[in-house]
Design a protein around this motif. Structure first.
Motif, PDB file in Angstrom:
ATOM      1  N   ASP A 138       0.831  -1.208   0.000  1.00  0.00           N
ATOM      2  CA  ASP A 138       0.000   0.000   0.000  1.00  0.00           C
ATOM      3  C   ASP A 138       0.866   1.259   0.000  1.00  0.00           C
ATOM      4  O   ASP A 138       0.527   2.256  -0.638  1.00  0.00           O
ATOM      5  N   HIS A 139       1.989   1.205   0.728  1.00  0.00           N
ATOM      6  CA  HIS A 139       2.921   2.337   0.696  1.00  0.00           C
ATOM      7  C   HIS A 139       3.455   2.534  -0.721  1.00  0.00           C
ATOM      8  O   HIS A 139       3.549   3.638  -1.237  1.00  0.00           O
TER       9      HIS A 139
ATOM     10  N   PHE B 143       2.121   1.551  -3.529  1.00  0.00           N
ATOM     11  CA  PHE B 143       1.070   2.025  -4.439  1.00  0.00           C
ATOM     12  C   PHE B 143       0.854   3.530  -4.271  1.00  0.00           C
ATOM     13  O   PHE B 143       0.759   4.276  -5.251  1.00  0.00           O
ATOM     14  N   TYR B 144       0.820   3.963  -3.027  1.00  0.00           N
ATOM     15  CA  TYR B 144       0.597   5.394  -2.767  1.00  0.00           C
ATOM     16  C   TYR B 144       1.679   6.238  -3.446  1.00  0.00           C
ATOM     17  O   TYR B 144       1.393   7.247  -4.093  1.00  0.00           O
ATOM     18  N   MET B 145       2.919   5.810  -3.310  1.00  0.00           N
ATOM     19  CA  MET B 145       4.016   6.588  -3.890  1.00  0.00           C
ATOM     20  C   MET B 145       3.982   6.544  -5.417  1.00  0.00           C
ATOM     21  O   MET B 145       4.211   7.550  -6.092  1.00  0.00           O
ATOM     22  N   ARG B 146       3.672   5.375  -5.945  1.00  0.00           N
ATOM     23  CA  ARG B 146       3.607   5.251  -7.408  1.00  0.00           C
ATOM     24  C   ARG B 146       2.448   6.066  -7.964  1.00  0.00           C
ATOM     25  O   ARG B 146       2.535   6.627  -9.055  1.00  0.00           O
ATOM     26  N   ALA B 147       1.363   6.152  -7.197  1.00  0.00           N
ATOM     27  CA  ALA B 147       0.202   6.932  -7.639  1.00  0.00           C
ATOM     28  C   ALA B 147       0.528   8.419  -7.703  1.00  0.00           C
ATOM     29  O   ALA B 147      -0.258   9.204  -8.215  1.00  0.00           O
ATOM     30  N   ARG B 148       1.681   8.800  -7.166  1.00  0.00           N
ATOM     31  CA  ARG B 148       2.121  10.196  -7.286  1.00  0.00           C
ATOM     32  C   ARG B 148       3.174  10.357  -8.382  1.00  0.00           C
ATOM     33  O   ARG B 148       3.831  11.383  -8.487  1.00  0.00           O
TER      34      ARG B 148
ATOM     35  N   LEU C 287      13.250   4.464  -1.714  1.00  0.00           N
ATOM     36  CA  LEU C 287      12.918   5.467  -0.698  1.00  0.00           C
ATOM     37  C   LEU C 287      12.370   4.805   0.568  1.00  0.00           C
ATOM     38  O   LEU C 287      12.680   5.216   1.683  1.00  0.00           O
ATOM     39  N   LEU C 288      11.555   3.769   0.379  1.00  0.00           N
ATOM     40  CA  LEU C 288      10.958   3.105   1.537  1.00  0.00           C
ATOM     41  C   LEU C 288      12.004   2.325   2.342  1.00  0.00           C
ATOM     42  O   LEU C 288      11.985   2.331   3.570  1.00  0.00           O
TER      43      LEU C 288
ATOM     44  N   VAL D 175       1.144   2.322 -12.888  1.00  0.00           N
ATOM     45  CA  VAL D 175       0.575   3.283 -11.935  1.00  0.00           C
ATOM     46  C   VAL D 175       1.256   4.658 -12.061  1.00  0.00           C
ATOM     47  O   VAL D 175       0.592   5.694 -12.147  1.00  0.00           O
TER      48      VAL D 175
ATOM     49  N   PHE E 250      -6.705  10.196  -1.986  1.00  0.00           N
ATOM     50  CA  PHE E 250      -7.153   8.967  -1.327  1.00  0.00           C
ATOM     51  C   PHE E 250      -8.191   9.230  -0.233  1.00  0.00           C
ATOM     52  O   PHE E 250      -8.107  10.218   0.494  1.00  0.00           O
TER      53      PHE E 250
ATOM     54  N   ILE F 211       3.417   7.185   5.813  1.00  0.00           N
ATOM     55  CA  ILE F 211       4.668   6.559   5.382  1.00  0.00           C
ATOM     56  C   ILE F 211       5.802   6.970   6.314  1.00  0.00           C
ATOM     57  O   ILE F 211       6.388   8.039   6.160  1.00  0.00           O
TER      58      ILE F 211
ATOM     59  N   PHE G 107       9.267  13.638  -0.204  1.00  0.00           N
ATOM     60  CA  PHE G 107       8.294  12.915  -1.001  1.00  0.00           C
ATOM     61  C   PHE G 107       7.720  13.810  -2.104  1.00  0.00           C
ATOM     62  O   PHE G 107       7.634  13.420  -3.274  1.00  0.00           O
TER      63      PHE G 107
END
Ligand SMILES: Nc1ncnc2c1ncn2[C@@H]1O[C@H](COP(=O)(O)OP(=O)(O)O)[C@@H](O)[C@H]1O
Ligand SMILES: [Mg+2]
Lengths: 400, 251
Positions: free
Chosen positions: A346-347, A349-354, A364-365, B74, B86, B92, B100
């Protein structure tokens, strides 16, 4: 009938020291007898020219540090001026006592060390520059390089030491370091260990620490190199009000076996300890953390916390975490937690969605996971950034 | 700008169908509201647009500016101008919000062959956008969304939207968890981005948000399909009468 260790073992014979198998509990995850290579000769003292070149590509971690240099286990005078309040005696400190196979690393070090240093930090000294202890290895196949230190931090002093291991050799070579530390009343000692040896390096390290009243040990271990590494930490928490802070980042690459084993002995009332490890395992690396906390019957009000979190990036690698509490006092707070996870989808996906590419997002994670530990060290921005640089380098080469 | 044709989506893991033949067209400059009861499939639709791998498209297509985005990664969808605010923004740990934002803005610029922002340019942009949204700049030095209140998280989503300048903005229940003041700030932030070249898909199940972000069209999503389409008066009707009669007349 059980036959124990009667076969000849080349590694044992070469060192002349008995080696534990996994049947010895403290070596359950690191079977030295079968995993250690065969090392029959001490590395010779390298020439000045060779020594100078060995350190290329390993820039200093702290620009204002006074660094004591050891090349292939031999001390080299480089005319570095120690900070005020620090003195050094370059006679080899006396050997530490060995009590059975649990002290195998000490036994090996006693056998193979030729050089070392005894360092004293003066009473009340507030040492403003770090003292570096730099070990650089040629890493000739089958050789050993070893040092022994004693550090005596007198009462109410504050000091920082950075012990660093460097090399590039992919041939099997052995290094060892044993450090005896005495931290006096109200003294604060920061000890930062950075492992950047070559992929063939086998390293056996031990630090044995005694803390007086209100003394504080702030220990950091960054493992970012070597093939077989075992770093042991033994702390005798002997003075009331003493605090032990141990933080670590273990970067376990393909083919590497990295073991950090800590034993904290709380022997008096009102002491505290906090241990935090973050680990990244890539390829088929094996990581080990053993954290033993012993609380004596009189050591009431001990507060000891331990956490070990691992990011396992592949199915081929593993990490074994073994917390062990032996508590004989009744009024104590002790807790431990160990987790092993993969990167959170989910982390990601969130970053890729940006718009961040998957590889960058993963990087980065992973970085965030380990950098957090470094950012909390409290040893100054320059050193923390240098450590983050070491981590970045490791991630660049080991995580794709 | 956005054309969804006969979309069927199931959960990859257990093959339960959630979107069951959904059609929807949104033009450039349009603000389209998607309303529907809990469990209707609104978040699923937003995730499918963004490309979440938990869902599997079994039929239909989604065209964004004429391109089938279902074939895109994506991050490619994001770089091509799609943005999802969202419903539950992820926390994170360890990734500073500023880092970020910079990584995201520059990744998108790079993907579009535009020059990356320098640090001073970047900071200037973030300072301006965060003050418009009443976001304390110091908050952005903290890890992304970690320890942010519900309202702060939603504002941070709109901040990202303002900075990334997408052409299609999907807002999934951006009003949930907002008090009335925060709702105003967020709505003003959204309205400031209204533009003839930009479309919005505003997902909500309350009329309240639509008082502030006035939609051009309102679509009722129920059981994986759009069952009714109207103008903003449809939202008012739903507010007064609930979904029951719309659902009954569609059945
Ligand atoms: N990843 C998932 N796994 C299992 N069920 C899911 C998943 N995503 C959505 N669902 C189910 O699909 C239905 C629609 O969910 P959702 O799209 O979140 O609805 P809404 O946003 O309209 O409230 C719900 O029944 C929900 O439980
Ligand atoms: Mg939803």
């Amino acid at each position: 009938m059980k036959v124990q260790n009667i076969q000849n073992n080349a590694a044992e014979d070469a060192l002349g020291v008995s080696l534990p198998t996994r049947r010895v509990e403290s070596f359950h995850y690191t079977d030295l007898r079968s995993q250690l290579g065969t090392f029959a000769s001490k590395a010779e003292r390298p020439s000045e020219e060779v020594a100078k070149k060995l350190g290329d590509g390993f820039p200093r971690l702290a620009s204002n540090a006074a660094v004591l240099h050891f090349y292939d286990g031999h001390a080299f005078e480089r005319g570095e001026k120690l900070p005020a309040g620090v003195s050094a005696n370059t006679d080899l400190p006396k050997a530490m006592e060995v009590d059975g196979l649990d002290d195998t690393i000490v036994a090996i070090n006693n056998k193979i060390s030729t050089d070392g240093v005894a360092i004293s930090v003066a009473k009340d000294a507030n040492v403003d520059r770090p003292v570096g202890l730099a070990h650089t290895f040629t890493g000739t196949s089958g050789t050993t390089a070893s040092t022994r230190y004693a550090i005596d931090a007198a009462s109410s002093s504050t000091s920082i030491f950075i012990e660093r291991f460097m090399g590039r050799s992919t041939d099997a070579h052995l290094s060892s370091s044993v450090v005896a530390m005495d931290i006096g009343e109200g003294a604060v000692l920061n000890y930062l260990i950075v492992q950047q040896s070559g992929l063939g390096a086998e390293h056996l390290g031990r630090i044995s620490v005694r803390l007086a009243e209100n003394a504080k040990l702030n220990l950091f271990i960054l493992n970012a190199g070597g093939k077989l590494v075992r770093q042991e930490v033994k702390v005798d928490v002997a003075g009331e009000g003493a605090h032990v802070e141990i933080k670590g980042v273990n970067l376990v690459g393909d083919n590497a076996h990295i073991d950090v084993t800590t034993v904290l002995d709380h022997n008096v009332p009102n002491t505290t300890a906090n241990e935090l490890f973050r680990n990244v395992v890539a390829g088929d690396g094996h990581g080990v953390f053993q954290g033993q906390i012993k609380v004596a019957q009189i050591a009431q009000k001990t507060d000891a916390q331990m956490a070990c979190n691992t990011l396992l990036l592949t199915d081929d690698g593993d990490f074994s975490a073994k917390p062990e509490l032996e508590i004989f006092a009744d009024d104590v707070l002790c807790a431990h937690g160990a987790t092993v996870t993969d990167i959170d989808d989910d982390h990601l996906f969130y970053m890729r969605a940006r718009g961040i590419k998957e590889k960058t997002a993963r990087g980065l994670l992973i970085k965030a996971f380990v950098d957090e530990v470094v950012e909390e060290l409290g040893v100054g921005e320059e050193i923390e950034e240098a450590f983050i640089g070491v981590i970045d380098n490791w991630l660049d080469t080991n995580v794709s | 700008m956005l054309e969804i044709k006969n979309l069927h989506v199931r959960i990859a893991e257990d093959e339960t169908e959630i979107i069951k033949g959904l059609d929807l067209t949104v033009a450039a400059g349009e603000v389209a509201a998607i309303m529907g009861p809990n469990g209707a499939g609104k978040s699923t639709l937003s995730y499918v647009l963004a490309g979440k791998e938990d869902y599997e498209v079994t039929e239909g297509e989604v065209l964004f500016n004429g391109e089938n985005i279902l074939d895109m990664e994506v991050d490619e969808r994001a770089a091509s101008g799609l943005f999802l605010a969202f419903q539950y923004p992820m926390e994170i740990p360890g990734v500073a919000t500023m880092n970020f934002l910079k990584a995201a803005m520059n990744a998108q610029r790079k993907a579009r062959n535009e020059a990356e922002y320098t640090t001073p340019e970047f900071i200037k942009k973030v300072k301006a956008a965060s003050s418009d949204l009443s976001i304390d700049f110091n908050m952005l030095k903290r890890a992304l969304n970690v320890g942010f209140s519900g309202g702060e998280k939603k504002r941070a989503e709109i901040l990202q939207m303002a900075l990334l300048e997408p052409t299609l903005c999907v807002l999934d229940e951006t009003d949930s968890g907002l008090d009335i003041d925060a709702l105003k700030v967020v709505s003003e932030g959204v309205n400031a981005l209204r533009d003839p070249a930009r479309a919005f898909l505003v997902i909500t199940h309350y009329q309240r948000l639509l008082d502030h972000i006035v939609p051009d069209t309102v679509h009722v999503l129920y059981n994986g399909r759009i069952i009714k389409t109207g103008d903003k008066t449809l939202a008012l009707h739903l507010e007064e009468n609930g979904y029951a009669d719309v659902i009954a007349s569609a059945a």
